[in-house]
Design a protein around this motif. Sequence first.
Motif, PDB file in Angstrom:
ATOM      1  N   VAL A  66      38.304  46.895  -8.447  1.00 47.16           N
ATOM      2  CA  VAL A  66      37.664  45.865  -9.259  1.00 47.16           C
ATOM      3  C   VAL A  66      37.759  44.505  -8.575  1.00 47.16           C
ATOM      4  N   THR A  67      38.962  44.180  -8.125  1.00 44.88           N
ATOM      5  CA  THR A  67      39.170  42.885  -7.492  1.00 44.88           C
ATOM      6  C   THR A  67      38.310  42.757  -6.241  1.00 44.88           C
ATOM      7  N   ALA A  68      38.243  43.825  -5.479  1.00 43.61           N
ATOM      8  CA  ALA A  68      37.475  43.783  -4.238  1.00 43.61           C
ATOM      9  C   ALA A  68      35.999  43.514  -4.523  1.00 43.61           C
ATOM     10  N   ILE A  69      35.461  44.200  -5.530  1.00 44.71           N
ATOM     11  CA  ILE A  69      34.042  43.995  -5.837  1.00 44.71           C
ATOM     12  C   ILE A  69      33.804  42.562  -6.336  1.00 44.71           C
ATOM     13  N   ALA A  70      34.667  42.124  -7.247  1.00 43.58           N
ATOM     14  CA  ALA A  70      34.477  40.793  -7.827  1.00 43.58           C
ATOM     15  C   ALA A  70      34.569  39.721  -6.743  1.00 43.58           C
ATOM     16  N   ARG A  71      35.512  39.892  -5.842  1.00 44.62           N
ATOM     17  CA  ARG A  71      35.695  38.907  -4.793  1.00 44.62           C
ATOM     18  C   ARG A  71      34.464  38.850  -3.883  1.00 44.62           C
ATOM     19  N   GLN A  72      33.944  40.007  -3.588  1.00 43.74           N
ATOM     20  CA  GLN A  72      32.743  40.020  -2.752  1.00 43.74           C
ATOM     21  C   GLN A  72      31.573  39.358  -3.450  1.00 43.74           C
ATOM     22  N   MET A  73      31.480  39.582  -4.749  1.00 44.72           N
ATOM     23  CA  MET A  73      30.390  38.940  -5.493  1.00 44.72           C
ATOM     24  C   MET A  73      30.469  37.431  -5.348  1.00 44.72           C
ATOM     25  N   VAL A  74      31.698  36.931  -5.379  1.00 46.17           N
ATOM     26  CA  VAL A  74      31.879  35.488  -5.334  1.00 46.17           C
ATOM     27  C   VAL A  74      31.709  34.925  -3.918  1.00 46.17           C
ATOM     28  N   VAL A  75      32.415  35.519  -2.961  1.00 44.47           N
ATOM     29  CA  VAL A  75      32.442  34.890  -1.638  1.00 44.47           C
ATOM     30  C   VAL A  75      31.313  35.347  -0.730  1.00 44.47           C
ATOM     31  N   ARG A  76      30.730  36.500  -1.015  1.00 38.89           N
ATOM     32  CA  ARG A  76      29.767  37.016  -0.069  1.00 38.89           C
ATOM     33  C   ARG A  76      28.331  36.947  -0.584  1.00 38.89           C
TER      34      ARG A  76
ATOM     35  N   GLY B 156      27.182  35.210  -3.254  1.00 35.72           N
ATOM     36  CA  GLY B 156      26.746  34.019  -3.976  1.00 35.72           C
ATOM     37  C   GLY B 156      26.427  34.277  -5.438  1.00 35.72           C
ATOM     38  N   MET B 157      27.212  35.128  -6.077  1.00 35.26           N
ATOM     39  CA  MET B 157      26.915  35.479  -7.462  1.00 35.26           C
ATOM     40  C   MET B 157      27.752  34.688  -8.456  1.00 35.26           C
ATOM     41  N   SER B 158      28.400  33.643  -7.981  1.00 36.48           N
ATOM     42  CA  SER B 158      29.133  32.786  -8.902  1.00 36.48           C
ATOM     43  C   SER B 158      28.473  31.413  -8.905  1.00 36.48           C
ATOM     44  N   PRO B 159      28.039  30.975 -10.071  1.00 35.78           N
ATOM     45  CA  PRO B 159      27.352  29.679 -10.117  1.00 35.78           C
ATOM     46  C   PRO B 159      28.252  28.540  -9.665  1.00 35.78           C
ATOM     47  N   LYS B 160      29.550  28.647  -9.941  1.00 32.66           N
ATOM     48  CA  LYS B 160      30.451  27.544  -9.571  1.00 32.66           C
ATOM     49  C   LYS B 160      30.655  27.447  -8.074  1.00 32.66           C
ATOM     50  N   VAL B 161      30.817  28.592  -7.443  1.00 29.57           N
ATOM     51  CA  VAL B 161      31.027  28.564  -5.995  1.00 29.57           C
ATOM     52  C   VAL B 161      29.689  28.336  -5.306  1.00 29.57           C
ATOM     53  N   GLY B 162      28.649  28.840  -5.908  1.00 30.19           N
ATOM     54  CA  GLY B 162      27.324  28.602  -5.365  1.00 30.19           C
ATOM     55  C   GLY B 162      26.926  29.578  -4.293  1.00 30.19           C
TER      56      GLY B 162
ATOM     57  N   ALA C  33      40.948  28.101  -4.627  1.00 32.82           N
ATOM     58  CA  ALA C  33      41.366  28.149  -6.031  1.00 32.82           C
ATOM     59  C   ALA C  33      40.172  28.471  -6.916  1.00 32.82           C
ATOM     60  N   LEU C  34      39.051  27.889  -6.564  1.00 31.76           N
ATOM     61  CA  LEU C  34      37.834  28.126  -7.330  1.00 31.76           C
ATOM     62  C   LEU C  34      37.413  29.593  -7.244  1.00 31.76           C
ATOM     63  N   VAL C  35      37.525  30.132  -6.013  1.00 32.65           N
ATOM     64  CA  VAL C  35      37.185  31.544  -5.816  1.00 32.65           C
ATOM     65  C   VAL C  35      38.063  32.411  -6.705  1.00 32.65           C
ATOM     66  N   ASP C  36      39.370  32.150  -6.659  1.00 28.12           N
ATOM     67  CA  ASP C  36      40.293  32.945  -7.472  1.00 28.12           C
ATOM     68  C   ASP C  36      39.925  32.863  -8.940  1.00 28.12           C
ATOM     69  N   GLU C  37      39.603  31.674  -9.357  1.00 26.00           N
ATOM     70  CA  GLU C  37      39.267  31.447 -10.763  1.00 26.00           C
ATOM     71  C   GLU C  37      38.013  32.239 -11.147  1.00 26.00           C
ATOM     72  N   GLU C  38      37.026  32.198 -10.268  1.00 23.13           N
ATOM     73  CA  GLU C  38      35.781  32.890 -10.550  1.00 23.13           C
ATOM     74  C   GLU C  38      35.966  34.406 -10.560  1.00 23.13           C
TER      75      GLU C  38
END
Length: 648
Positions: free
Chosen positions: A540-550, A552-558, A585-590
């Motif tokens: 779960v963590t791996a997928i969510a992290r990829q969504m955020v950092v790779r 661009g699926m987090s509006p906050k991180v952009g 920190a933002l990534v972790d939060e997202e």
Amino acid sequence: MATPDTDQGGKRATPAPRAPGLPGYNPMSWRRFWLVIGSLLLINIVITTIIEAVTQAPSVTIPYNVFIAQVDAGNVLNITATGDSIVGTTRKAVSAGSGQPSATSFATQRPTFASDGLEASLLKNKVSILAEPPNPPTPLWETLLFSFGPALLFVFGLIYLMRRSAALAGGGAGGILGRFSQSGARLYNPEHPETTFADVAGIDEVKAELVEIVDFLKQPEKYQRLGGTVPKGVLLIGAPGTGKTLLARAVAGEAGVPFFSISASEFIEAIVGVGAARVRDLFQKARGAAPAIVFIDELDAVGRSRSTGARLGGNEEQEQTLNQILTEMDGFDPHEGVIVLAATNRADVLDVALLRPGRFDRRITVPFPDRRGRLEILKIHTRHIPLGADVDLGIIASLTAGMVGADLRNLANEAALAAARREAQTVMQIDFTTALEKVELGSERKLSLSAADRERIAYHESGHALLGLLQPGADPVRRVSIIPRGQSLGVTVQSPVDDRFNYGEDYLRGRITGALGGRAAEQLVYGVVTTGAESDLRQVTAIARQMVVRYGMSPKVGVLSLADDGDNPGQSLTLTRSYSEATAALVDEEVRRICEECLQQAVALLTGNRDKLDALVHALLEHDTLGEAEILAVTGIAAPVETPVAVG
Ligand code: ADP
Ligand code: ZN
Ligand code: MG
């Protein structure tokens, strides 16, 4: 990709590492050598014993006084005396005493001090007397056996060894090796493979490229006349088991030409010179038989780049063999009708010399088969298996993403074995799914689980499965099982209808929600969670992290890609950070936010469908394993429409 979700503290099933074509010692040949020596010794012993048994009639040893009594009774026919040892035969059987074995052949020892007038007594009773010198010469056979036996053994062993290496050398090596192999029968025998392109499936692009080669081999005159260019060497590059060797044989089979093959890995342990000699001989024979195919398997075993220094044993033999291959390839004209095929799974390590024009100038990549290809391959390998009416090879093809031809053949074989174990007449779908689980997760484990544990596992897996069913667009749930296998206590298998290369945000969120389903169910039913959800959380963590950092699926991180190049999607990211603490920190939060949202979604869905969850658990506790149709029947959910989804 089939996504077996292995649970309860289990590891994800990873495919067994494939042995790359690594060179190594060949223990087989030494074992054979000792076997030969051993059997020679055994034969030696057996022969000696037989000769002894044949030359000596069964006899009894009798006391001297018994012997005298027998002489006096006129029972002794003849005697042979050697010093004071006497052997002889009697008219009627004698024995050392009552109850002792008796025979008409006896032996006895005359006491040296005896002065018994034996001679007179023997003469009087007309016993024929033979005397031998006290130290008789040992019989000839014995002398020969004991003096030459070991030497003979040694010579036989040596000859065997030489013939073996000479067979490898193919008779080309000079000196004693050459002479031995000339007389030996194990020279090159070209094969005439019966394999055709019909035996190769799922890699049509590759076949199309090879058709030209086949055509050339069939009608070399056509090409000779027109002076057209034909490749000298074709290099097949592909992962182990993708069918390279099979293709090479199929080319020969299609063209109906002799097939001369060697595996370069054979030369790793060979005596220096053998590899080169064998290559020379191979090419010579192939030219004599042209049109023909020379096939060099596992080319990387000798063809490793000389600069990498990664050669095992770093030996001269490989170097010589490689040089000989290069020389031979330079030395012939393709119009002679010989085509060299070679296979490797490591094109990246090959010596550039091999790839120069006029050598392996045509390179064909043999890919992993896609779903369609897997279906075709499965059809080939189930040709001779009686399939039950319910078998849907299409489903199996979609469950086996990432498998190559060799894996699929193995799977079909395992399925047949599973059916045999059931003592069934036909192979059913269940046999294939059993085989698949065995191949992917390992054999069933005998664990004695308490009723409470089984129930908890059933809830956990049902949680995964139900969420897979309830979320639109999720991969169909193929199977749920609470039979412990390998590292896992239970498994829920979901797999896409088609191979996916692209994932939408909804789909990824669905994956996370589904993966949290086990934990959510435990939380819902028991109020507490167990360690069993650990591997789920990692995923779960791996997928969510990829969504955020790779992605661009987090509006906050952009829409930033924070992942470093070289990371493979699918692997958990270990980020060498090239961004600020604040961003981190933002990534972790997202990541946390996404996971929390999905968990809430999971709990909500399961709470709203508690009846279905319970129904699934009951069925699972009763049957241990449920297939796709049963899962749908138990939960009363309509089958998803299986259209290949294009997710953008
Ligand atoms: P490689 O040489 O690439 O390691 P092989 O040619 O030795 O692979 O493949 C091993 C076996 O797997 C083959 O003998 C064949 O039975 C099966 N196989 C592999 N690829 C295919 C394919 N494309 N079609 C049918 N069978 C295949
Ligand atoms: Zn789980
Ligand atoms: Mg091979």
